[in-house]
Design a protein around this motif. Sequence first.
Motif, short mmCIF file in Angstrom:
data_model
loop_
_atom_site.label_atom_id
_atom_site.label_comp_id
_atom_site.label_asym_id
_atom_site.label_seq_id
_atom_site.Cartn_x
_atom_site.Cartn_y
_atom_site.Cartn_z
N ASP A 17 0.85 -1.30 0.12
CA ASP A 17 0.07 0.07 0.01
C ASP A 17 1.00 1.29 0.28
N VAL A 18 1.84 1.23 0.93
CA VAL A 18 2.79 2.44 0.99
C VAL A 18 3.50 2.45 -0.24
N LYS A 19 3.99 1.50 -1.00
CA LYS A 19 4.65 1.64 -2.36
C LYS A 19 3.84 2.15 -3.06
N ASN A 20 2.68 1.71 -3.29
CA ASN A 20 1.57 2.25 -4.44
C ASN A 20 1.56 3.64 -4.29
N MET A 21 1.40 4.19 -2.95
CA MET A 21 1.26 5.83 -2.65
C MET A 21 2.45 6.48 -2.90
N ILE A 22 3.37 5.97 -2.53
CA ILE A 22 4.91 6.51 -2.65
C ILE A 22 5.10 6.67 -4.46
N GLN A 23 4.75 5.82 -4.89
CA GLN A 23 5.10 5.66 -6.47
C GLN A 23 3.97 6.59 -7.38
N ASN A 24 2.74 6.78 -6.69
CA ASN A 24 1.92 8.09 -7.38
C ASN A 24 2.58 9.53 -6.93
N LEU A 25 3.06 9.22 -5.87
CA LEU A 25 3.87 10.76 -5.39
C LEU A 25 5.04 11.15 -6.19
N VAL A 26 5.64 10.00 -6.27
CA VAL A 26 6.85 10.22 -7.47
C VAL A 26 6.47 10.65 -8.89
N ASP A 60 8.95 25.05 -2.21
CA ASP A 60 7.74 25.56 -1.32
C ASP A 60 6.49 25.13 -2.11
N ILE A 61 6.58 25.46 -3.33
CA ILE A 61 5.41 24.94 -4.22
C ILE A 61 5.29 23.31 -4.15
N HIS A 62 6.15 22.64 -4.26
CA HIS A 62 6.05 21.20 -4.05
C HIS A 62 5.31 20.81 -2.77
N ASN A 63 5.75 21.63 -1.50
CA ASN A 63 5.27 20.86 -0.32
C ASN A 63 3.87 21.35 0.07
N ASN A 64 3.21 22.36 -1.03
CA ASN A 64 1.93 22.58 -0.93
C ASN A 64 1.16 21.90 -2.13
N GLN A 65 1.61 20.67 -2.81
CA GLN A 65 0.70 20.34 -3.67
C GLN A 65 -0.13 19.32 -3.24
N PRO A 66 -1.47 19.34 -3.61
CA PRO A 66 -2.53 18.44 -3.06
C PRO A 66 -1.78 17.03 -3.04
N TYR A 67 -1.14 16.37 -3.94
CA TYR A 67 -0.90 15.09 -4.02
C TYR A 67 0.36 14.84 -2.68
N LEU A 68 0.83 15.73 -2.37
CA LEU A 68 1.87 15.50 -1.40
C LEU A 68 1.13 15.77 -0.01
N VAL A 69 0.27 16.57 0.08
CA VAL A 69 -0.65 16.84 1.40
C VAL A 69 -1.58 15.42 1.48
N ASP A 70 -2.12 15.21 0.46
CA ASP A 70 -2.81 13.71 0.40
C ASP A 70 -2.06 12.44 0.79
N PHE A 71 -0.90 12.54 0.42
CA PHE A 71 -0.01 11.43 0.80
C PHE A 71 0.33 11.51 2.12
N ILE A 72 0.50 12.54 2.83
CA ILE A 72 0.94 12.79 4.11
C ILE A 72 -0.18 12.39 5.13
N SER A 73 -1.42 12.80 4.66
CA SER A 73 -2.57 12.34 5.64
C SER A 73 -3.09 10.94 5.34
N LYS A 74 -2.88 10.39 4.20
CA LYS A 74 -3.46 8.79 3.89
C LYS A 74 -2.59 8.06 4.54
N SER A 75 -1.34 8.20 4.19
CA SER A 75 -0.15 7.45 4.89
C SER A 75 0.06 7.14 6.15
N GLU A 76 -0.32 8.06 7.00
CA GLU A 76 -0.02 7.99 8.42
C GLU A 76 -0.33 6.60 8.89
N ALA A 77 -1.49 6.35 8.75
CA ALA A 77 -2.00 5.00 9.20
C ALA A 77 -1.42 3.76 8.90
N PHE A 78 -0.68 3.99 7.74
CA PHE A 78 0.08 2.54 7.19
C PHE A 78 1.68 2.70 7.63
N LEU A 79 1.94 3.65 8.46
CA LEU A 79 3.72 3.78 8.79
C LEU A 79 3.89 3.27 10.10
#
Length: 92
Positions: A17-26, A60-79
């Motif tokens: 699950d984490v691998k798939n989320m990170i691959q999307n982020l990349v 700074d722009i990257h740190n505010n991208q929706p896909y990064l914010v989404d990854f951070i919030s959704k991955s927390e339970a998997f880490l």
Amino acid sequence: MISITAIIKSKKENIEDVKNMIQNLVTQTRKEEACIRYDLHNTENVFIIWEEWKDQSGLDIHNNQPYLVDFISKSEAFLSAPVQVYKTIQIL
């Protein structure tokens, strides 16, 4: 140039699950104009992202991208631990 190393430790049962989320982020991040490098490495349940950015404003722009914010919030339970992020400067 700015270098970042991010260390992401998945719970053993959530590696895929984490691998798939990170691959999307990349995939999304590599499209950013300021992104020079965004490489994913892995060993067991640890994922390491090695990043290089043109400048701080691009990061700074990257740190505010929706896909990064989404990854951070959704991955927390998997880490198994909080994501570790190191901003580094090349010395050699």
